[in-house]
Motif scaffolding. Sequence first.
Motif, short mmCIF file in Angstrom:
data_model
loop_
_atom_site.label_atom_id
_atom_site.label_comp_id
_atom_site.label_asym_id
_atom_site.label_seq_id
_atom_site.Cartn_x
_atom_site.Cartn_y
_atom_site.Cartn_z
N TRP A 36 -52.11 -0.50 82.50
CA TRP A 36 -52.97 -0.35 81.52
C TRP A 36 -53.89 0.62 82.72
CZ3 TRP A 36 -58.02 -1.44 80.45
CH2 TRP A 36 -58.31 -1.16 79.52
N LEU A 37 -54.71 0.04 83.52
CA LEU A 37 -55.40 0.55 84.59
C LEU A 37 -55.38 1.85 84.91
CD1 LEU A 37 -57.27 -2.61 86.23
CD2 LEU A 37 -57.91 -1.03 84.08
N ARG A 38 -53.75 2.11 85.74
CA ARG A 38 -53.31 3.37 85.89
C ARG A 38 -53.39 4.17 84.61
NH1 ARG A 38 -52.52 2.86 91.41
NH2 ARG A 38 -52.28 1.08 92.17
N GLY A 39 -52.78 4.15 83.75
CA GLY A 39 -52.57 4.21 82.68
C GLY A 39 -53.29 5.28 81.98
N ILE A 40 -54.71 4.22 82.33
CA ILE A 40 -56.26 5.55 81.47
C ILE A 40 -57.07 5.96 82.76
CG2 ILE A 40 -55.92 4.18 79.78
CD1 ILE A 40 -58.65 2.70 80.79
N GLY A 41 -56.38 6.00 83.33
CA GLY A 41 -57.29 6.98 85.06
C GLY A 41 -57.67 6.10 85.53
N PHE A 42 -57.67 5.16 85.72
CA PHE A 42 -58.53 4.19 86.95
C PHE A 42 -57.21 4.20 87.99
CE2 PHE A 42 -60.90 2.44 83.15
CZ PHE A 42 -62.22 3.67 83.30
N GLU A 43 -58.23 4.11 88.69
CA GLU A 43 -57.28 4.03 90.43
C GLU A 43 -57.95 2.16 91.65
OE1 GLU A 43 -55.05 2.95 93.14
OE2 GLU A 43 -54.91 4.64 91.80
N PRO A 44 -57.95 0.48 90.75
CA PRO A 44 -57.85 0.21 90.87
C PRO A 44 -57.88 -0.75 92.49
CG PRO A 44 -55.99 -0.82 89.48
CD PRO A 44 -55.88 1.21 89.79
N VAL A 45 -58.61 -0.86 92.68
CA VAL A 45 -58.75 -0.94 94.19
C VAL A 45 -59.91 -2.39 94.34
CG1 VAL A 45 -58.84 1.38 94.47
CG2 VAL A 45 -61.70 0.01 94.87
N ALA A 46 -60.18 -3.16 95.68
CA ALA A 46 -60.79 -3.85 95.49
C ALA A 46 -62.04 -4.00 96.12
CB ALA A 46 -60.45 -5.24 96.91
N GLY B 154 -68.74 14.32 89.37
CA GLY B 154 -68.00 15.97 89.84
C GLY B 154 -66.77 16.17 88.92
N HIS B 155 -66.26 15.19 88.30
CA HIS B 155 -64.95 15.31 87.45
C HIS B 155 -65.19 13.82 86.10
CE1 HIS B 155 -63.73 10.93 89.37
NE2 HIS B 155 -64.24 11.83 89.84
N PRO B 156 -65.04 14.00 84.98
CA PRO B 156 -64.93 12.50 83.59
C PRO B 156 -64.84 12.00 84.18
CG PRO B 156 -62.89 14.02 83.50
CD PRO B 156 -63.90 14.81 84.51
N PHE B 157 -65.23 10.98 84.07
CA PHE B 157 -65.37 9.33 83.88
C PHE B 157 -64.20 8.60 82.82
CE2 PHE B 157 -66.97 4.96 82.79
CZ PHE B 157 -66.24 4.28 82.99
N MET B 158 -64.06 8.98 81.36
CA MET B 158 -62.65 8.68 80.42
C MET B 158 -62.88 10.33 79.87
SD MET B 158 -61.34 6.28 80.81
CE MET B 158 -60.76 5.87 79.40
N GLY B 159 -63.99 11.12 80.07
CA GLY B 159 -63.28 12.16 78.39
C GLY B 159 -64.39 11.52 77.78
N ALA B 160 -65.16 10.51 77.07
CA ALA B 160 -65.41 9.73 75.82
C ALA B 160 -66.96 10.88 75.45
CB ALA B 160 -65.90 8.82 76.00
N GLY B 161 -67.67 11.74 76.20
CA GLY B 161 -68.73 12.31 75.62
C GLY B 161 -69.83 10.99 75.95
N GLN C 225 -73.98 9.87 79.76
CA GLN C 225 -72.86 11.07 78.67
C GLN C 225 -71.50 11.12 80.31
OE1 GLN C 225 -73.34 13.82 76.45
NE2 GLN C 225 -75.61 13.06 76.23
N ASP C 226 -70.80 11.78 79.34
CA ASP C 226 -68.78 11.54 79.62
C ASP C 226 -68.16 12.64 79.66
OD1 ASP C 226 -67.17 10.32 81.11
OD2 ASP C 226 -66.27 9.18 80.12
N ARG C 227 -68.54 13.76 80.14
CA ARG C 227 -68.39 14.86 80.15
C ARG C 227 -67.42 15.79 81.45
NH1 ARG C 227 -69.86 15.70 74.79
NH2 ARG C 227 -72.05 14.77 74.98
N LEU C 228 -66.36 16.85 81.13
CA LEU C 228 -65.49 17.47 81.99
C LEU C 228 -65.81 17.38 83.38
CD1 LEU C 228 -62.62 18.96 81.57
CD2 LEU C 228 -63.53 20.22 80.78
N THR C 229 -67.04 18.32 83.60
CA THR C 229 -67.63 18.37 84.82
C THR C 229 -67.91 17.53 85.60
OG1 THR C 229 -69.32 19.35 84.18
CG2 THR C 229 -67.26 20.61 84.07
#
Length: 436
Positions: free
Chosen positions: A41-51, A99-106, A142-146
């Motif tokens: 699920w974490l990878r599916g929403i754009g996260f890279e789980p790391v220790a 420099g990129h969105p977190f979740m793009g949630a606004g 703020q969580d924006r496109l850029t």
Amino acid sequence: AFKGGQAPKVAASFGEGVTPIATPLAMAGVPPLVWHHFEPWLRGIGFEPVAGGSAGTTTSIKPLVPGGAVAAVLVSGDVDVAATGTVTSVDGDRVLAFGHPFMGAGLVSFPMANATIVNTMASQLRSFKMALTGPVVGEVTQDRLTAIGGSLNSRARMVPITGTVTTPRGAQPFTLEVARDQALTPRFAAIGMASALAGRVEAAERGTVRLSGTIEVAGLKPVHIDTVYAAERDGQLFVNAAIDMAQAFATLWETPFGPPPDMKIAVTTRYEPEPVQEWIEAIHLGRGQLKPGESVEVAVRLRRAQGGTAIERFSLQVPRHWAGEQVEIIATGVSGAEELERAVAGDPRPTELVQVARWLSERRPDGQIYLFVVRQGAGLISGVTAMPFLPGSAIVTLSGDPATERRGRGLAWEERRARPGVVAGRARIGVKVTND
């Protein structure tokens, strides 16, 4: 025009294989079984789980500087989960990062914390950085496109979770805080609770887990949840308990009746190394027929996974108005009880948050055996309230409400008994009530 009227191959393949940048998610205090359960699920929403790890709140606060590390905190306390990235700029108390969105949630509200990169793992497949999350220094708003943006002079509200895990070695408390987000909070509450519970038991593949939880919602009565799990070999015992608690929380969190309210969770969990599982095998009546106005004994036989049987006896008083009717007597555990409720009464139709809370509060506790009598008869479900066996005049009067639904059967009688563990299975018997 292109030669042959076709675009060159490079144009046709432009963008192939390009994927959005995955946000590193530093996770500390998360046992492997919990990690593996939630990783897809974490990878599916754009996260890279790391220790990851936590530098603790006593660490001196370092100022955020361009090029340095920063974290958006999702879970803190005995379990730490934070998305890490790079600071882009700091202008007074305003911060830009990633420099990129977190979740793009606004518009969002997450704690902003210091972070320290402790190691970089280089790989041709997927490089990543290991980070320590430091003290909270502000709020991501703020969580924006850029980029993501936030302030150093504000603090995010959180969902507090407290709990105790009792094992044969004694009681161990834990505390968590989960960031508030419409979509993420219930899932990360589940990750935090599952990690806190499973991390306090050395071997949780076999045994019985009893969880009693309370969800407090601003302006409403507390909601209580009781669940029991048992297995001979199942590494998901604590994960399942945490998910059930988080699902009850999500039912109040994700509603169409306004933004998520202020809430907090408290759980008390007991782990016993021996699994206790029972299956309902049969129902037996004390006599071959039911007579109005008389009492009849109903015996339910249960078989235990470890061997042997048990008998639970009920005394059913037969009302006189059942005369001449065919009724159904059903014995079941909590899962079957909830399924029967939906089949007979219909799905709830809440119109406000207080009804959602009341419906959750009225859910039947686990670790019980239930005995029901089902009869035919006209009724309604209105909001979250089942109203079986109504007179025709009431049906006509109330049916105009869009929140109501007509039903043709109802639960005429219910009794429960506590059992030592999980109760599964179902048994039923149909019987005619005499006219005498």
